[in-house]
Design an enzyme around this catalytic site. Sequence first.
Site, PDB file in Angstrom:
ATOM      1  N   LYS A 112       0.869  -1.165  -0.035  1.00 40.49           N
ATOM      2  CA  LYS A 112      -0.043   0.063   0.028  1.00 40.49           C
ATOM      3  C   LYS A 112       0.866   1.520   0.004  1.00 40.49           C
ATOM      4  O   LYS A 112       0.467   2.307  -0.560  1.00 40.49           O
ATOM      5  CB  LYS A 112      -1.021  -0.039   1.146  1.00 40.49           C
ATOM      6  CG  LYS A 112      -2.165  -1.077   0.946  1.00 40.49           C
ATOM      7  CD  LYS A 112      -3.388  -0.432   1.635  1.00 40.49           C
ATOM      8  CE  LYS A 112      -4.699  -1.383   1.321  1.00 40.49           C
ATOM      9  NZ  LYS A 112      -5.806  -0.933   1.895  1.00 40.49           N
ATOM     10  N   LYS A 199      -7.227 -10.745  -9.582  1.00 46.23           N
ATOM     11  CA  LYS A 199      -8.302 -10.946  -8.703  1.00 46.23           C
ATOM     12  C   LYS A 199      -9.630  -9.869  -9.003  1.00 46.23           C
ATOM     13  O   LYS A 199      -8.979  -8.616  -9.583  1.00 46.23           O
ATOM     14  CB  LYS A 199      -7.928 -10.519  -7.266  1.00 46.23           C
ATOM     15  CG  LYS A 199      -8.683 -10.847  -6.139  1.00 46.23           C
ATOM     16  CD  LYS A 199      -8.103 -10.557  -4.918  1.00 46.23           C
ATOM     17  CE  LYS A 199      -8.229  -9.016  -4.287  1.00 46.23           C
ATOM     18  NZ  LYS A 199      -8.348  -8.853  -2.934  1.00 46.23           N
ATOM     19  N   LYS A 202     -12.109  -3.656  -7.195  1.00 44.44           N
ATOM     20  CA  LYS A 202     -12.564  -2.361  -7.608  1.00 44.44           C
ATOM     21  C   LYS A 202     -11.223  -1.395  -7.943  1.00 44.44           C
ATOM     22  O   LYS A 202     -11.204  -0.745  -9.114  1.00 44.44           O
ATOM     23  CB  LYS A 202     -13.164  -1.535  -6.526  1.00 44.44           C
ATOM     24  CG  LYS A 202     -14.410  -1.799  -6.088  1.00 44.44           C
ATOM     25  CD  LYS A 202     -14.895  -0.959  -5.106  1.00 44.44           C
ATOM     26  CE  LYS A 202     -14.224  -1.251  -3.911  1.00 44.44           C
ATOM     27  NZ  LYS A 202     -14.528  -2.369  -2.929  1.00 44.44           N
TER      28      LYS A 202
HETATM   29  P1  ADP Z   1     -11.604  -4.595  -3.480  1.00 50.78           P
HETATM   30  O1  ADP Z   1     -10.303  -5.417  -3.573  1.00 50.78           O
HETATM   31  O2  ADP Z   1     -12.621  -4.447  -4.403  1.00 50.78           O
HETATM   32  O3  ADP Z   1     -11.109  -3.384  -2.806  1.00 50.78           O
HETATM   33  P2  ADP Z   1     -11.560  -5.204  -0.611  1.00 50.78           P
HETATM   34  O4  ADP Z   1     -10.075  -5.538  -0.320  1.00 50.78           O
HETATM   35  O5  ADP Z   1     -12.328  -4.189   0.036  1.00 50.78           O
HETATM   36  O6  ADP Z   1     -12.008  -5.211  -2.079  1.00 50.78           O
HETATM   37  O7  ADP Z   1     -12.166  -6.363   0.182  1.00 50.78           O
HETATM   38  C1  ADP Z   1     -13.274  -6.788   1.049  1.00 50.78           C
HETATM   39  C2  ADP Z   1     -13.539  -7.996   1.466  1.00 50.78           C
HETATM   40  O8  ADP Z   1     -13.855  -8.892   0.159  1.00 50.78           O
HETATM   41  C3  ADP Z   1     -12.258  -8.804   1.893  1.00 50.78           C
HETATM   42  O9  ADP Z   1     -12.970  -9.467   2.730  1.00 50.78           O
HETATM   43  C4  ADP Z   1     -11.809  -9.689   0.648  1.00 50.78           C
HETATM   44  O10 ADP Z   1     -11.090 -10.735   1.115  1.00 50.78           O
HETATM   45  C5  ADP Z   1     -12.932 -10.030   0.010  1.00 50.78           C
HETATM   46  N1  ADP Z   1     -12.545 -10.040  -1.371  1.00 50.78           N
HETATM   47  C6  ADP Z   1     -12.326  -8.923  -2.332  1.00 50.78           C
HETATM   48  N2  ADP Z   1     -12.200  -9.065  -3.561  1.00 50.78           N
HETATM   49  C7  ADP Z   1     -12.334 -10.667  -3.702  1.00 50.78           C
HETATM   50  C8  ADP Z   1     -12.160 -11.632  -4.748  1.00 50.78           C
HETATM   51  N3  ADP Z   1     -11.778 -11.304  -5.831  1.00 50.78           N
HETATM   52  N4  ADP Z   1     -12.426 -12.870  -4.358  1.00 50.78           N
HETATM   53  C9  ADP Z   1     -12.760 -13.179  -3.327  1.00 50.78           C
HETATM   54  N5  ADP Z   1     -12.861 -12.395  -2.028  1.00 50.78           N
HETATM   55  C10 ADP Z   1     -12.752 -11.101  -2.521  1.00 50.78           C
END
Ligand code: ADP
Length: 337
Positions: A112, A199, A202
Amino acid sequence: MENKKRVLSCIQPTGDMHFGNYFGAVKNWVALQEQYDCIYGVVDYHAITMPYTPKKLRENVWDLVINLMATGVEAKHLFIQSLVPEHAELSWIFNCFCSYGQLTRMTQFKDKSLQSKETSSDDFISSGLLTYPVLQAADILIYQADYVPVGKDQIQHLELTRNIAQRFNHQMGKEYFTMPEPLLTQIPKVMSPADPNRKMSKSAGEKHYINLFAEESRIRKQIRSAVTDTGETPEGKMSPGVENLFSMLQASGKKEEYDSLIADYHNGSLKYVDLKDATADGLVAISKTFRARKEELLADRKAVKNQIKASSMEIRKKAQETVRGAKEIAGLQNIKF
Ligand code: ADP
């Protein structure tokens, strides 16, 4: 009296909720509500470690609350972190029970801070980015949680939480904080439809995630254009794009369709268009239900706000009790009330 084990989990209010978040985290939250005493936090103190806009943050918090409730998370389990300021107080105490070296070694800090350098013009990296795992430890230990549902990438953070609890308990000579255990559940990792090697997320941009509350036409379009063959898959192995479609189809609960299409795949008769249609049907069905619930919740925003403020106040009582006890043990002052 409740004698269910306590589960604690948190999510950051960072904008749209996608199918990765749902299949990978939130669906599990809904399932755990039956068996455990669940406390789920919308952690806005965490969302200010990176540059942000205050108005947008406030909107995102309520948007996330409504999205979570629309998916079936019950209001009584939910709290907003900044309504429970004891998290920040305990976090300070824990800063003094956590080594600087351990924080700098956290992989998420490394990732980060790089991201922060790339996106901001002035090389600014907040110290909140370094110490946020300490706040995360406070989020968990403040409720004396027994379990934390984690994905493999979060195990390092739970280890840090356990280290802090151990150090506090040891130095204070009292087994005060409950040692939380990971609750490892089978959760799929959902990949981006536009690039199945990364993955669904967003942060990668709009084409890399499917919004859980998107219009049917948008979901169908994204699935129809999902990448199936990347050209590098070894003979006899399923390509990442096809695997991702199967994984979403399975996660959406379409068991019959999944069994029949996977049989087609194995006998070489699978048509990608059939797999895509079935997967889109699965996602659209989920999205439709959630969109309808979201509409209802949005129609009475005031009621939602009141419910969440009340549940946050209930949950805060548990946090206050823990912090009070910790301060007592640590030789700090408490106001008698
Ligand atoms: P993003 O990557 O979209 O910003 P976050 O990091 O805020 O999402 O993730 C919020 C929750 O969703 C966490 O518990 C994370 O492990 C889960 N999560 C996020 N993206 C995925 C994915 N592609 N597959 C499975 N779980 C996910």
